[in-house]
Design an enzyme around this catalytic site. Sequence first.
Site, short mmCIF file in Angstrom:
data_model
loop_
_atom_site.label_atom_id
_atom_site.label_comp_id
_atom_site.label_asym_id
_atom_site.label_seq_id
_atom_site.Cartn_x
_atom_site.Cartn_y
_atom_site.Cartn_z
N CYS A 1 24.03 35.19 35.01
CA CYS A 1 23.00 33.70 34.51
C CYS A 1 21.77 34.37 34.04
O CYS A 1 21.11 35.30 34.40
CB CYS A 1 22.94 33.34 35.54
SG CYS A 1 24.14 32.50 37.05
N ARG B 1 23.51 37.35 29.25
CA ARG B 1 23.66 37.18 30.65
C ARG B 1 25.27 35.88 31.09
O ARG B 1 25.17 35.74 32.43
CB ARG B 1 22.88 36.91 31.18
CG ARG B 1 21.30 37.86 31.18
CD ARG B 1 20.31 37.34 31.26
NE ARG B 1 20.55 37.66 32.87
CZ ARG B 1 20.32 38.99 34.08
NH1 ARG B 1 19.75 39.37 33.35
NH2 ARG B 1 19.99 39.11 34.74
N TRP C 1 26.32 32.05 34.61
CA TRP C 1 28.18 32.30 34.00
C TRP C 1 28.44 32.09 35.43
O TRP C 1 27.73 32.27 36.80
CB TRP C 1 27.85 34.06 34.04
CG TRP C 1 29.04 34.47 34.13
CD1 TRP C 1 30.07 34.93 32.96
CD2 TRP C 1 29.82 35.12 34.98
NE1 TRP C 1 31.03 36.08 33.34
CE2 TRP C 1 31.43 35.45 34.53
CE3 TRP C 1 29.41 35.52 36.38
CZ2 TRP C 1 31.56 36.02 36.18
CZ3 TRP C 1 30.46 35.67 38.00
CH2 TRP C 1 31.50 36.41 36.94
N ASN D 1 19.76 32.52 39.60
CA ASN D 1 20.28 33.53 38.89
C ASN D 1 20.45 34.91 40.66
O ASN D 1 19.56 34.74 40.71
CB ASN D 1 19.61 34.59 37.79
CG ASN D 1 20.60 35.58 37.73
OD1 ASN D 1 19.83 37.05 37.94
ND2 ASN D 1 21.66 35.87 37.81
N GLY D 2 21.67 34.50 41.17
CA GLY D 2 22.32 34.95 41.96
C GLY D 2 23.44 34.25 42.96
O GLY D 2 24.17 33.82 42.23
N GLU E 1 38.85 53.28 28.33
CA GLU E 1 37.98 52.39 27.44
C GLU E 1 38.60 52.22 25.96
O GLU E 1 38.73 50.91 25.73
CB GLU E 1 37.17 53.55 26.82
CG GLU E 1 36.18 53.75 26.15
CD GLU E 1 34.98 52.08 26.31
OE1 GLU E 1 35.23 51.90 27.91
OE2 GLU E 1 34.77 51.72 25.93
N LYS F 1 38.51 47.86 25.62
CA LYS F 1 37.92 47.26 24.42
C LYS F 1 38.78 46.24 24.60
O LYS F 1 38.37 44.68 24.05
CB LYS F 1 37.58 47.92 23.42
CG LYS F 1 36.33 49.50 23.78
CD LYS F 1 35.54 48.76 23.57
CE LYS F 1 34.45 48.39 24.75
NZ LYS F 1 33.66 49.58 25.34
N GLU G 1 38.73 43.07 26.50
CA GLU G 1 38.20 42.21 26.97
C GLU G 1 37.76 41.05 25.32
O GLU G 1 37.09 40.39 25.40
CB GLU G 1 36.65 42.52 27.84
CG GLU G 1 36.14 43.69 26.13
CD GLU G 1 34.98 44.46 27.12
OE1 GLU G 1 34.08 44.24 27.84
OE2 GLU G 1 34.47 45.52 26.22
N HIS H 1 56.25 57.93 35.82
CA HIS H 1 56.54 57.20 36.49
C HIS H 1 56.44 56.18 36.39
O HIS H 1 56.37 55.58 37.69
CB HIS H 1 55.24 57.93 37.77
CG HIS H 1 55.69 60.25 38.07
ND1 HIS H 1 56.70 60.35 38.09
CD2 HIS H 1 54.51 60.42 36.86
CE1 HIS H 1 56.43 61.51 38.05
NE2 HIS H 1 54.71 61.65 37.50
N LYS I 1 27.20 40.37 28.93
CA LYS I 1 26.76 41.20 29.00
C LYS I 1 26.61 41.83 30.65
O LYS I 1 26.44 43.36 30.73
CB LYS I 1 25.32 41.30 28.27
CG LYS I 1 25.02 42.27 27.72
CD LYS I 1 26.61 43.71 26.89
CE LYS I 1 25.54 44.53 26.82
NZ LYS I 1 27.26 45.57 26.24
#
Length: 612
Positions: free
Chosen positions: A2, A27, A74, A100-101, A485, A489, A492, A508, A607
């Site tokens: 947030c 955010r 969020w 926010n938190g 990575e 990408k 997401e 394996h 983000k």
Amino acid sequence: MCGITGYVGSRQVAPILVEALGYLEYRGYDSAGIAVLHDNKIDISRSIGKVSSLKFLVQQKKVEGQIGLGHTRWATHGQPSEKNAHPHSDCHGKIVVVHNGIIDGHMELKKVLENEGHIFSSQTDSEVLAHLIEKYYDGDLSVAVGKVLKNILGSYSLGVMHVDHPGLLVVARHQSPLLVGCGDNENFISSDIRAILSQTRRIIFLEDQEMASLTAKDIHIETIDGKKIDRKPHFVEESLEQSEKNGYDHFMLKEIFEQPTAIKRTLESRVFEDKKSGLLSVDMGFDEEEIKNIKNIVIVSCGTSWHAGLIARRYIEKLCKIPVSVEYAAEFRYNEPLIDRKTLVIGISQSGETADTLAAIREAKKYGSRIIALCNVVGSSLSREADRTIYTYAGPEIGVASTKAFTCQLTLLYLLALDLAYKNKQMDGDEVSKCIMKIQGITASIEKSLSTENLDKIKHISCKYSQSRNFLYLGRGSGFAIALEGALKLKEISYIHAEGYHAGEMKHGPIALIDKNMPVVVLALKGRRYDKILANIAEIKARDGKVIAIATEGDDAIVELTDEVIYVPDVDRFMTPLVAVIPLQLLSYYIAFQRNCDVDQPRNLAKSVTVE
Ligand code: M6R
């Protein structure tokens, strides 16, 4: 996560809040809202979805007033809905709160408050704050907020307004960022500098357990225990220009293309030429005595920054011969880490606000370890809490998928390894200078990887595979980190299930997944492990899998062995991650584009992950 913002002054507040929320959207973007105090009433406007929906609502309602608070959410507690969107109010609509938190133990607090007669209208933890302030309010808003904050646990950046105090904002922070922007006869609050940069450049950063009372003319800062704090504003020079798309369809694409410039800027910040010898050298601020005392290095980070850590381990261990471990920040503090005063802890974070990374470095401090932050955002919480910060100069990264921050992190981590190696007497000045020249050349190689010819090829491959349901990414050595990575990408931003795996581990287990519908992206670059990778490619082809190879320019033979080849320039072995990741960033971008996904703001993400 947030983002919160607020304003008190003499201008119409709604457009100021909505503009700031637009910048804070990275955010969180599942809902947004503002509260405006006018004529002894608080008007709340909230809408589900992005800030653009809120903007429309606020324009329709013609919201008026000169003091207000805003929030972009969020979801942590309670699904994304209008009811769960902030601002939240007390039972009588006299107090509003943006938060926010996370408030620990909020369910118990809620039960107690409900038993006392408070009526809740959302499923959020944040609403508890509005009711607690209502409970403790006795005519002085900041006293009530202080009392509440002394009696709760958790993290917060908080903005509070009360109908009975029409020109006052009370704000506070603990483990979530909050800053105050100082204007002329007006003041602002925000979770991040850029959201208010068009209004003011005079910024005061609040520290943990501090609160501030803001009127149009005054800013009064104190601890939540009531100790007065005198703090002068910083003048922030950052430019807002870089926060525009500049003709690109998405920030992510723009940021991919910005990589050569961003890396160059990052290099220039640390590389020097010795006038006498003509040798290039680097200074990360370590002194030889300090390095002598380093027994081991621990890197803590999350997501893409963790992948950068994996590659940094190779740089540091190979060049400096100091043992390195790379830890998930989210696990670190629960692992009773074997660290002490002789451990150097490096926290890597683009935003510098990732809650897990912050918690990890706080834990490391308890053991007396020295903390270095590697961070992109100037003034972030990580940079302020670390003993020293080494900045990447990637510029603002807006797309949720990290691209230029990653390559700048790798660049800086390589320089850091060179500096340590030199001061640790593992390399001489001449060797360091040659390595610096090689990394300076990387920007040209990345530019080459971004050529129209390469883009056309990657677009073509993206069209072909965009409807695949799964992808596998394989690599060895640093190629393994790049495989992780690349898979991150893709998943997401395109919502395709993608798994990064060590190529040697394929047999394996994951080999069972391979059939004609499984595209496998293989990091097949020339080097010590090349033959082994070719063997893995053969194993995939024997099971009808489709191989998309990332190969070294000039490797014509690989064409016969694979279905698609994307070439990258032949560079020094330490630099291959920097060029190999570029086609993977582009591949995920164009696949997501094909699938009509929201590239810059993928679902369920934000983000900065400012909650644990
Ligand atoms: O700001 P940070 O570097 O601390 O962020 C860490 C991760 O949240 C971040 O890298 C995330 O994995 C990205 N969305 C990946 O593209």
